[in-house]
Scaffold this motif. Sequence first.
Motif, PDB file in Angstrom:
ATOM      1  N   ILE A  49      36.983  65.185  73.672  1.00  0.00           N
ATOM      2  CA  ILE A  49      38.379  65.059  73.276  1.00  0.00           C
ATOM      3  C   ILE A  49      38.568  63.766  72.487  1.00  0.00           C
ATOM      4  CG2 ILE A  49      40.767  64.891  74.078  1.00  0.00           C
ATOM      5  CD1 ILE A  49      39.952  66.401  76.586  1.00  0.00           C
ATOM      6  N   GLY A  50      39.181  63.882  71.320  1.00  0.00           N
ATOM      7  CA  GLY A  50      39.458  62.719  70.489  1.00  0.00           C
ATOM      8  C   GLY A  50      40.819  62.128  70.823  1.00  0.00           C
ATOM      9  N   ARG A 109      41.284  62.684  62.084  1.00  0.00           N
ATOM     10  CA  ARG A 109      41.592  63.729  63.052  1.00  0.00           C
ATOM     11  C   ARG A 109      41.224  65.116  62.533  1.00  0.00           C
ATOM     12  NH1 ARG A 109      47.465  61.194  64.621  1.00  0.00           N
ATOM     13  NH2 ARG A 109      47.585  61.298  62.345  1.00  0.00           N
ATOM     14  N   GLU A 110      41.618  65.436  61.309  1.00  0.00           N
ATOM     15  CA  GLU A 110      41.251  66.748  60.760  1.00  0.00           C
ATOM     16  C   GLU A 110      39.739  66.880  60.555  1.00  0.00           C
ATOM     17  OE1 GLU A 110      43.875  65.018  59.041  1.00  0.00           O
ATOM     18  OE2 GLU A 110      45.372  66.015  60.263  1.00  0.00           O
ATOM     19  N   PRO A 111      39.072  65.880  59.950  1.00  0.00           N
ATOM     20  CA  PRO A 111      37.616  66.003  59.796  1.00  0.00           C
ATOM     21  C   PRO A 111      36.882  66.189  61.121  1.00  0.00           C
ATOM     22  CG  PRO A 111      38.440  64.285  58.354  1.00  0.00           C
ATOM     23  CD  PRO A 111      39.589  64.695  59.221  1.00  0.00           C
ATOM     24  N   PHE A 112      37.289  65.490  62.151  1.00  0.00           N
ATOM     25  CA  PHE A 112      36.627  65.632  63.451  1.00  0.00           C
ATOM     26  C   PHE A 112      36.732  67.068  63.968  1.00  0.00           C
ATOM     27  CE2 PHE A 112      36.299  61.135  65.494  1.00  0.00           C
ATOM     28  CZ  PHE A 112      35.436  60.770  64.488  1.00  0.00           C
ATOM     29  N   LEU A 113      37.897  67.693  63.793  1.00  0.00           N
ATOM     30  CA  LEU A 113      38.070  69.069  64.249  1.00  0.00           C
ATOM     31  C   LEU A 113      37.310  70.043  63.358  1.00  0.00           C
ATOM     32  CD1 LEU A 113      41.870  68.986  65.117  1.00  0.00           C
ATOM     33  CD2 LEU A 113      39.992  69.294  66.746  1.00  0.00           C
ATOM     34  N   GLU A 114      37.370  69.829  62.061  1.00  0.00           N
ATOM     35  CA  GLU A 114      36.695  70.730  61.125  1.00  0.00           C
ATOM     36  C   GLU A 114      35.189  70.709  61.315  1.00  0.00           C
ATOM     37  OE1 GLU A 114      38.827  71.138  56.976  1.00  0.00           O
ATOM     38  OE2 GLU A 114      38.725  69.020  57.521  1.00  0.00           O
ATOM     39  N   GLU A 115      34.642  69.524  61.567  1.00  0.00           N
ATOM     40  CA  GLU A 115      33.192  69.352  61.650  1.00  0.00           C
ATOM     41  C   GLU A 115      32.648  69.533  63.059  1.00  0.00           C
ATOM     42  OE1 GLU A 115      32.727  65.473  60.007  1.00  0.00           O
ATOM     43  OE2 GLU A 115      33.677  66.045  58.102  1.00  0.00           O
ATOM     44  N   GLY A 116      33.524  69.799  64.037  1.00  0.00           N
ATOM     45  CA  GLY A 116      33.074  70.019  65.398  1.00  0.00           C
ATOM     46  C   GLY A 116      32.696  68.759  66.141  1.00  0.00           C
ATOM     47  N   GLU A 117      33.145  67.602  65.657  1.00  0.00           N
ATOM     48  CA  GLU A 117      32.874  66.347  66.357  1.00  0.00           C
ATOM     49  C   GLU A 117      33.592  66.315  67.695  1.00  0.00           C
ATOM     50  OE1 GLU A 117      31.065  63.555  65.606  1.00  0.00           O
ATOM     51  OE2 GLU A 117      30.195  64.525  63.845  1.00  0.00           O
ATOM     52  N   VAL A 118      34.744  66.961  67.765  1.00  0.00           N
ATOM     53  CA  VAL A 118      35.517  67.033  68.998  1.00  0.00           C
ATOM     54  C   VAL A 118      36.001  68.462  69.184  1.00  0.00           C
ATOM     55  CG1 VAL A 118      36.283  64.623  68.832  1.00  0.00           C
ATOM     56  CG2 VAL A 118      37.695  66.449  67.837  1.00  0.00           C
ATOM     57  N   ASP A 119      36.347  68.798  70.424  1.00  0.00           N
ATOM     58  CA  ASP A 119      36.908  70.116  70.725  1.00  0.00           C
ATOM     59  C   ASP A 119      38.428  70.105  70.624  1.00  0.00           C
ATOM     60  OD1 ASP A 119      34.372  71.466  71.516  1.00  0.00           O
ATOM     61  OD2 ASP A 119      34.390  69.928  73.077  1.00  0.00           O
ATOM     62  N   LEU A 120      39.020  68.973  70.980  1.00  0.00           N
ATOM     63  CA  LEU A 120      40.463  68.807  70.906  1.00  0.00           C
ATOM     64  C   LEU A 120      40.779  67.428  70.362  1.00  0.00           C
ATOM     65  CD1 LEU A 120      41.554  70.109  74.452  1.00  0.00           C
ATOM     66  CD2 LEU A 120      41.637  71.406  72.300  1.00  0.00           C
ATOM     67  N   VAL A 121      41.910  67.306  69.686  1.00  0.00           N
ATOM     68  CA  VAL A 121      42.444  66.000  69.309  1.00  0.00           C
ATOM     69  C   VAL A 121      43.801  65.850  69.974  1.00  0.00           C
ATOM     70  CG1 VAL A 121      43.478  64.661  67.437  1.00  0.00           C
ATOM     71  CG2 VAL A 121      41.225  65.669  67.135  1.00  0.00           C
ATOM     72  N   ILE A 122      43.921  64.816  70.807  1.00  0.00           N
ATOM     73  CA  ILE A 122      45.187  64.500  71.467  1.00  0.00           C
ATOM     74  C   ILE A 122      45.427  63.025  71.177  1.00  0.00           C
ATOM     75  CG2 ILE A 122      46.516  64.679  73.601  1.00  0.00           C
ATOM     76  CD1 ILE A 122      44.312  66.481  74.714  1.00  0.00           C
ATOM     77  N   ALA A 123      45.995  62.743  70.011  1.00  0.00           N
ATOM     78  CA  ALA A 123      46.008  61.379  69.499  1.00  0.00           C
ATOM     79  C   ALA A 123      47.294  61.103  68.719  1.00  0.00           C
ATOM     80  CB  ALA A 123      44.776  61.148  68.612  1.00  0.00           C
ATOM     81  N   SER A 124      48.437  61.119  69.442  1.00  0.00           N
ATOM     82  CA  SER A 124      49.749  60.945  68.799  1.00  0.00           C
ATOM     83  C   SER A 124      49.777  61.712  67.475  1.00  0.00           C
ATOM     84  CB  SER A 124      50.073  59.459  68.590  1.00  0.00           C
ATOM     85  OG  SER A 124      49.094  58.784  67.833  1.00  0.00           O
ATOM     86  N   TYR A 125      49.430  62.986  67.573  1.00  0.00           N
ATOM     87  CA  TYR A 125      49.135  63.841  66.423  1.00  0.00           C
ATOM     88  C   TYR A 125      50.357  64.678  66.054  1.00  0.00           C
ATOM     89  CZ  TYR A 125      45.709  66.507  63.592  1.00  0.00           C
ATOM     90  OH  TYR A 125      44.978  67.080  62.579  1.00  0.00           O
ATOM     91  N   SER A 126      51.189  64.138  65.174  1.00  0.00           N
ATOM     92  CA  SER A 126      52.427  64.827  64.805  1.00  0.00           C
ATOM     93  C   SER A 126      52.136  66.175  64.150  1.00  0.00           C
ATOM     94  CB  SER A 126      53.250  63.967  63.852  1.00  0.00           C
ATOM     95  OG  SER A 126      53.655  62.767  64.480  1.00  0.00           O
ATOM     96  N   ILE A 127      52.877  67.185  64.572  1.00  0.00           N
ATOM     97  CA  ILE A 127      52.721  68.524  64.019  1.00  0.00           C
ATOM     98  C   ILE A 127      53.392  68.595  62.652  1.00  0.00           C
ATOM     99  CG2 ILE A 127      53.316  70.961  64.334  1.00  0.00           C
ATOM    100  CD1 ILE A 127      53.316  70.429  67.367  1.00  0.00           C
ATOM    101  N   THR A 128      52.637  69.028  61.642  1.00  0.00           N
ATOM    102  CA  THR A 128      53.197  69.220  60.299  1.00  0.00           C
ATOM    103  C   THR A 128      52.648  70.507  59.703  1.00  0.00           C
ATOM    104  OG1 THR A 128      51.443  68.075  59.061  1.00  0.00           O
ATOM    105  CG2 THR A 128      53.226  66.703  59.965  1.00  0.00           C
ATOM    106  N   ASP A 129      53.409  71.078  58.775  1.00  0.00           N
ATOM    107  CA  ASP A 129      52.943  72.290  58.098  1.00  0.00           C
ATOM    108  C   ASP A 129      51.664  72.025  57.319  1.00  0.00           C
ATOM    109  OD1 ASP A 129      55.095  73.713  59.079  1.00  0.00           O
ATOM    110  OD2 ASP A 129      56.328  73.422  57.279  1.00  0.00           O
ATOM    111  N   GLU A 130      51.563  70.837  56.719  1.00  0.00           N
ATOM    112  CA  GLU A 130      50.381  70.497  55.929  1.00  0.00           C
ATOM    113  C   GLU A 130      49.131  70.467  56.808  1.00  0.00           C
ATOM    114  OE1 GLU A 130      54.007  69.369  53.955  1.00  0.00           O
ATOM    115  OE2 GLU A 130      53.231  68.789  55.923  1.00  0.00           O
TER     116      GLU A 130
END
Length: 279
Positions: free
Chosen positions: A62-63, A113-134
């Motif tokens: 988890i990131g 945060r996005e690269p870590f998820l895309e590349e499989g570095e982490v399974d989840l990111v829980i890091a004051s991660y504001s939800i945006t359409d982009e």
Amino acid sequence: MRFIRTKAVVAGVGLALSLAACGDAGTETGESVDVDVAENAADEFDDGTRMKELAESGDITIGVKYDQPGIGFMPAGAEEPVGFDPEIGKILAASLGIAPEDITWKETISDNREPFLEEGEVDLVIASYSITDERREIVGQAGPYYVTGQQLLVKADSDIDSLDDVEGTEVCSVTGSTSLENIKAEGATPRGFDTYSECVDQVLDGTVDAMTTDGAILLGYAAEQPDELKVVVDPFSEERYGVGYNIDSPEMCGWIQDTITAAQEDGTWEEAFQNTLGQ
């Protein structure tokens, strides 16, 4: 579902919200939440789902942030981060039958945060991660599990006390956050740094006039140095924190939201908040 909206004058007050629809794409105090680790968790998930894979493996990465007091922070000499986001991670992991000690924590900054998820570095990111359409075009985001708003952190003797006062000033935040774009729209000159702690240092030494990001984050820094720093202005954005996951595993959204809902209903979410950010 009930959440907390952060204000400069108080750590948090009750707020009624519903979970959003699933998207496609210093010092620290407080005790860890007492999670109920599910037994035989893998049996509860369908074959081929990412949840079943994680449950069968018995571990999860988890990131989280390491430099946000109250939210995600790594105290000197500690073996694992503390804060509200890591507690949410423990709640989610427990539903997979994974105990807190079997979680691998990975420091995650706003820009990766996005690269870590895309590349499989982490399974989840829980890091004051504001939800945006982009962001939801690149990764999955489930939630929100917390709602706050953008404010300003300034020196205790600063004359800045309204949003109008930032026009023509230099205001810092972290690269890759939504905060820089928002403050630029208010007439300030934005300055980006890799970490929030760097930005705080710039405010303290007078290099920049203010720091901006979510009020929940700023209150943590102000609480560490109340004689030197203060949080000002009413929130001028709504930041909805979500849990990030790989877009190729859309089934994770329902599991994340169901788990957070259950934590709200049984009081675990409230315990996690009061033990960390609520302080």
